[in-house]
Design an enzyme around this catalytic site. Structure first.
Site, PDB file in Angstrom:
ATOM      1  N   ASP A  37      -4.826  -7.435  -7.711  1.00  0.00           N
ATOM      2  CA  ASP A  37      -4.304  -6.139  -8.128  1.00  0.00           C
ATOM      3  C   ASP A  37      -5.338  -5.086  -7.723  1.00  0.00           C
ATOM      4  OD1 ASP A  37      -3.637  -3.844  -9.486  1.00  0.00           O
ATOM      5  OD2 ASP A  37      -3.219  -4.839 -11.395  1.00  0.00           O
ATOM      6  N   TYR A  62       2.413   1.711  -4.309  1.00  0.00           N
ATOM      7  CA  TYR A  62       3.585   1.992  -5.145  1.00  0.00           C
ATOM      8  C   TYR A  62       4.511   2.808  -4.254  1.00  0.00           C
ATOM      9  CZ  TYR A  62       6.413   3.677  -9.043  1.00  0.00           C
ATOM     10  OH  TYR A  62       7.460   3.955  -9.888  1.00  0.00           O
ATOM     11  N   THR A  63       5.672   2.238  -3.876  1.00  0.00           N
ATOM     12  CA  THR A  63       6.511   2.876  -2.852  1.00  0.00           C
ATOM     13  C   THR A  63       7.880   3.353  -3.365  1.00  0.00           C
ATOM     14  OG1 THR A  63       7.327   0.708  -2.163  1.00  0.00           O
ATOM     15  CG2 THR A  63       5.445   1.590  -0.940  1.00  0.00           C
ATOM     16  N   THR A 102       1.495   7.920   4.355  1.00  0.00           N
ATOM     17  CA  THR A 102       2.911   8.233   4.514  1.00  0.00           C
ATOM     18  C   THR A 102       3.183   9.631   5.070  1.00  0.00           C
ATOM     19  OG1 THR A 102       4.951   8.555   3.238  1.00  0.00           O
ATOM     20  CG2 THR A 102       2.921   8.936   2.066  1.00  0.00           C
ATOM     21  N   TYR A 126       5.161  10.639  -5.431  1.00  0.00           N
ATOM     22  CA  TYR A 126       4.714   9.580  -4.502  1.00  0.00           C
ATOM     23  C   TYR A 126       3.788  10.162  -3.433  1.00  0.00           C
ATOM     24  CZ  TYR A 126       5.146   6.488  -0.390  1.00  0.00           C
ATOM     25  OH  TYR A 126       4.894   5.725   0.724  1.00  0.00           O
TER      26      TYR A 126
END
Ligand SMILES: NC(=O)c1ccc[n+]([C@@H]2O[C@H](COP(=O)([O-])OP(=O)(O)OC[C@H]3O[C@@H](n4cnc5c(N)ncnc54)[C@H](OP(=O)(O)O)[C@@H]3O)[C@@H](O)[C@H]2O)c1
Length: 292
Positions: A37, A62-63, A102, A126
């Site tokens: 983790d 986390y997506t 991203t 996000y």
């Protein structure tokens, strides 16, 4: 090299696992969120020490873009604090770190493929948590880089391509947003580039640099869906163009987030294939379970 791949059961991590046997000179250690983790620095350190790791490819994230609006603390713990942990470990153990970010760090106001040094301005939780995570990479003296990517799909995991394939079996017609533009990325192509950048001599001293990677071409989600339908042999299936207003989502998404890939192509001497060619290969893999 001994390479730790975090989040290795997601789309990108699974593609790296699938390609790894082709790189027999290198040892890969694949860990999922339960084994390692990234919000727990001690867990990362354990894997590093036991396996004498000298490189990390961070595919953990986390997506869930919409859920992040309600789970900001969880998204921050993984996308921001998790990256800080990886950076600290990379510094302490002198490791090379490839971190994936991203297109959602941008606000969508661009109208040409976005350059690596363009101003970021995320419009959702996000994107904000990913943008905060990137900062740790830019500040570290460690040998770390950021690769931003967009509209990722794969034969592994959940994604737009598999959703469209499912919907065309379930419904007589579908509506897909035609006023958001970007570039799809076949996770397998990105996986191959990540492995090459990690394992080959660094030609440009890339430390601290930002890169963009996606397949060539700028399209709307509607065009993407039309091509998926066409390539799956259902040319006459109706794919209706709808607007963002017709399909409200919890998180705002950038209207335009196509990325300019000039720097990654130049620095690492790579060529990137067109999105249609990559999509075709992925669909064959999904439909037959193998590449031909
Ligand atoms: N998907 C896209 O369209 C897209 C677009 C642009 C950029 N990206 C970026 O590309 C990268 C790879 O994305 P992807 O599509 O492969 O994501 P993905 O399929 O959602 O995989 C993410 C992986 O991270 C793992 N993970 C979550 N929390 C973790 C934690 N605390 N510690 C360790 N692992 C954890 C997940 O495991 P569990 O399932 O067990 O939680 C999952 O296997 C990410 O950095 C993402 O932000 C993706």
């Amino acid at each position: 090299m001994n390479i730790l791949v975090t989040g290795s059961y997601g789309q990108l991590g699974s593609e790296i696992r699938d390609l790894a046997p082709d790189y027999e000179l290198h040892q890969f250690v694949f860990v999922d969120s339960k084994e390692c983790d990234i919000t727990q620095k001690a867990e990362i350190e354990k894997w590093i020490s036991v396996n004498e790791i000298n490189g990390i490819i961070n595919c953990a994230a986390y997506t869930a873009v919409d859920l992040a609006e309600d789970e900001a603390a969880k998204a921050k713990a993984i996308n921001t604090e998790g990256v800080r942990n990886l950076v600290e470990v990379a510094e302490e153990h002198a490791l090379r770190l490839i971190h994936i970010s991203t297109d959602y760090v941008f606000d969508g106001t661009a109208r040409l493929p976005i350059e690596v040094d363009a101003k970021i301005n995320p419009i959702g939780v996000y994107g904000k948590t990913k943008a905060e995570g990137e900062k740790y990479i830019f500040q570290t003296p460690a040998d770390a880089i950021v690769i931003r990517t967009s509209w990722v799909y794969s034969s592994f995991g959940k994604n737009f391509v598999k959703t469209i394939l499912r919907l065309i079996d379930e419904r007589p017609e579908i509506g897909v947003v035609s006023d958001q533009f970007g570039s799809p990325t076949y996770a397998r192509d990105l996986a191959s580039v990540c492995i090459r950048i990690m394992t080959q001599p660094d030609p440009v001293s890339s430390k601290g640099r930002t890169y963009h990677y996606c397949n060539e071409g700028v399209i709307s989600w509607h065009q993407f869906a039309e091509e998926i339908v066409k390539l799956s042999g259902k040319e006459n299936y109706p794919v209706n163009a709808i607007t963002t207003a017709d399909f409200p989502t919890k998180a705002k998404r950038p209207v335009y987030s196509a990325l300019s890939t000039t720097r990654i192509k130049d620095d690492f001497n790579i060529s990137i294939r067109n999105w249609k060619e990559a999509l075709k290969e992925c669909l064959i893999k999904i439909q037959t379970g193998k590449l031909d």
